[in-house]
Design a protein around this motif. Sequence first.
Motif, PDB file in Angstrom:
ATOM      1  N   ASP A 129       0.807  -1.219   0.000  1.00 39.34           N
ATOM      2  CA  ASP A 129       0.000   0.000   0.000  1.00 39.34           C
ATOM      3  C   ASP A 129       0.841   1.271   0.000  1.00 39.34           C
ATOM      4  OD1 ASP A 129      -2.327  -1.535   0.057  1.00 39.34           O
ATOM      5  OD2 ASP A 129      -2.319  -1.620   2.248  1.00 39.34           O
ATOM      6  N   TRP A 130       2.143   1.154   0.147  1.00 35.61           N
ATOM      7  CA  TRP A 130       3.043   2.306   0.173  1.00 35.61           C
ATOM      8  C   TRP A 130       3.275   2.783  -1.255  1.00 35.61           C
ATOM      9  CZ3 TRP A 130       8.984   1.736   0.995  1.00 35.61           C
ATOM     10  CH2 TRP A 130       9.567   2.994   1.119  1.00 35.61           C
ATOM     11  N   GLU A 131       2.969   4.027  -1.526  1.00 36.81           N
ATOM     12  CA  GLU A 131       3.083   4.547  -2.901  1.00 36.81           C
ATOM     13  C   GLU A 131       4.517   4.545  -3.414  1.00 36.81           C
ATOM     14  OE1 GLU A 131       3.244   9.360  -2.348  1.00 36.81           O
ATOM     15  OE2 GLU A 131       1.274   8.407  -2.311  1.00 36.81           O
ATOM     16  N   LYS A 132       5.512   4.548  -2.527  1.00 36.80           N
ATOM     17  CA  LYS A 132       6.912   4.521  -2.951  1.00 36.80           C
ATOM     18  C   LYS A 132       7.545   3.134  -2.799  1.00 36.80           C
ATOM     19  CE  LYS A 132       7.736   9.389  -2.045  1.00 36.80           C
ATOM     20  NZ  LYS A 132       8.525  10.364  -1.283  1.00 36.80           N
ATOM     21  N   ALA A 133       6.708   2.125  -2.647  1.00 36.68           N
ATOM     22  CA  ALA A 133       7.217   0.753  -2.510  1.00 36.68           C
ATOM     23  C   ALA A 133       8.017   0.375  -3.755  1.00 36.68           C
ATOM     24  CB  ALA A 133       6.055  -0.215  -2.313  1.00 36.68           C
ATOM     25  N   PRO A 134       9.083  -0.394  -3.591  1.00 36.96           N
ATOM     26  CA  PRO A 134       9.897  -0.798  -4.744  1.00 36.96           C
ATOM     27  C   PRO A 134       9.197  -1.878  -5.576  1.00 36.96           C
ATOM     28  CG  PRO A 134      10.747  -1.794  -2.745  1.00 36.96           C
ATOM     29  CD  PRO A 134       9.634  -0.886  -2.330  1.00 36.96           C
ATOM     30  N   MET A 135       8.411  -1.426  -6.537  1.00 34.10           N
ATOM     31  CA  MET A 135       7.693  -2.337  -7.421  1.00 34.10           C
ATOM     32  C   MET A 135       8.538  -2.548  -8.674  1.00 34.10           C
ATOM     33  SD  MET A 135       5.169  -2.864  -5.458  1.00 34.10           S
ATOM     34  CE  MET A 135       3.827  -3.658  -6.310  1.00 34.10           C
ATOM     35  N   VAL A 136       8.634  -3.795  -9.125  1.00 33.73           N
ATOM     36  CA  VAL A 136       9.529  -4.135 -10.227  1.00 33.73           C
ATOM     37  C   VAL A 136       8.849  -5.021 -11.261  1.00 33.73           C
ATOM     38  CG1 VAL A 136      11.640  -3.879  -8.868  1.00 33.73           C
ATOM     39  CG2 VAL A 136      10.478  -6.079  -8.899  1.00 33.73           C
ATOM     40  N   GLY A 137       9.436  -5.028 -12.455  1.00 26.35           N
ATOM     41  CA  GLY A 137       8.961  -5.864 -13.546  1.00 26.35           C
ATOM     42  C   GLY A 137       9.813  -7.118 -13.674  1.00 26.35           C
ATOM     43  N   GLU A 138       9.531  -7.893 -14.699  1.00 22.53           N
ATOM     44  CA  GLU A 138      10.170  -9.201 -14.905  1.00 22.53           C
ATOM     45  C   GLU A 138      11.696  -9.129 -14.948  1.00 22.53           C
ATOM     46  OE1 GLU A 138      10.772 -13.282 -15.697  1.00 22.53           O
ATOM     47  OE2 GLU A 138       9.014 -12.273 -14.904  1.00 22.53           O
TER      48      GLU A 138
END
Length: 156
Positions: A129-138
């Motif tokens: 839910d953190w907007e600055k969370a480290p979200m990554v792709g493949e």
Amino acid sequence: MLSKKGEKAVSCFICDKHRSIIKTAGTTIYENEWVYVGHIDREGKPNYAGHVMIDLKRHVPGMADMTGEEAAAFGIAMSRVSRALTESEGAEHVYALVSGNSVPHLHMHLVARYPGTPEEHRGAMDVYDWEKAPMVGEEEIVSLCMRLKERMESYE
């Protein structure tokens, strides 16, 4: 992989993953006779960097169903993956979660928490839910998996 000799094979998401019937994000981080470790796959949605799954290879619903060998392998994998997330990826904490609500095949979620995570987003799934969370792709997941694999191999 799915069951002991003579037992009927069971249809489930995790068993299908182990039989390569479905493809998931990343690459194998660690695998032995009893457990498989890989990064979470959110079916095309962005993935939180460092959300790792430990799957028991044999199809059983819960921790109480493990043999001694499986429990030892599961515990060692949990410890080593957590250590690798801390040392390689800079996690300041690693959450562990076993629920079994949606998939009745024993698996554990290990979720890294990184420095700077706000207090209100601290929790195994709250980090999403953190907007600055480290979200990554493949591509980033594959790189992360390779770093964790290399680090874990150094522990053996």
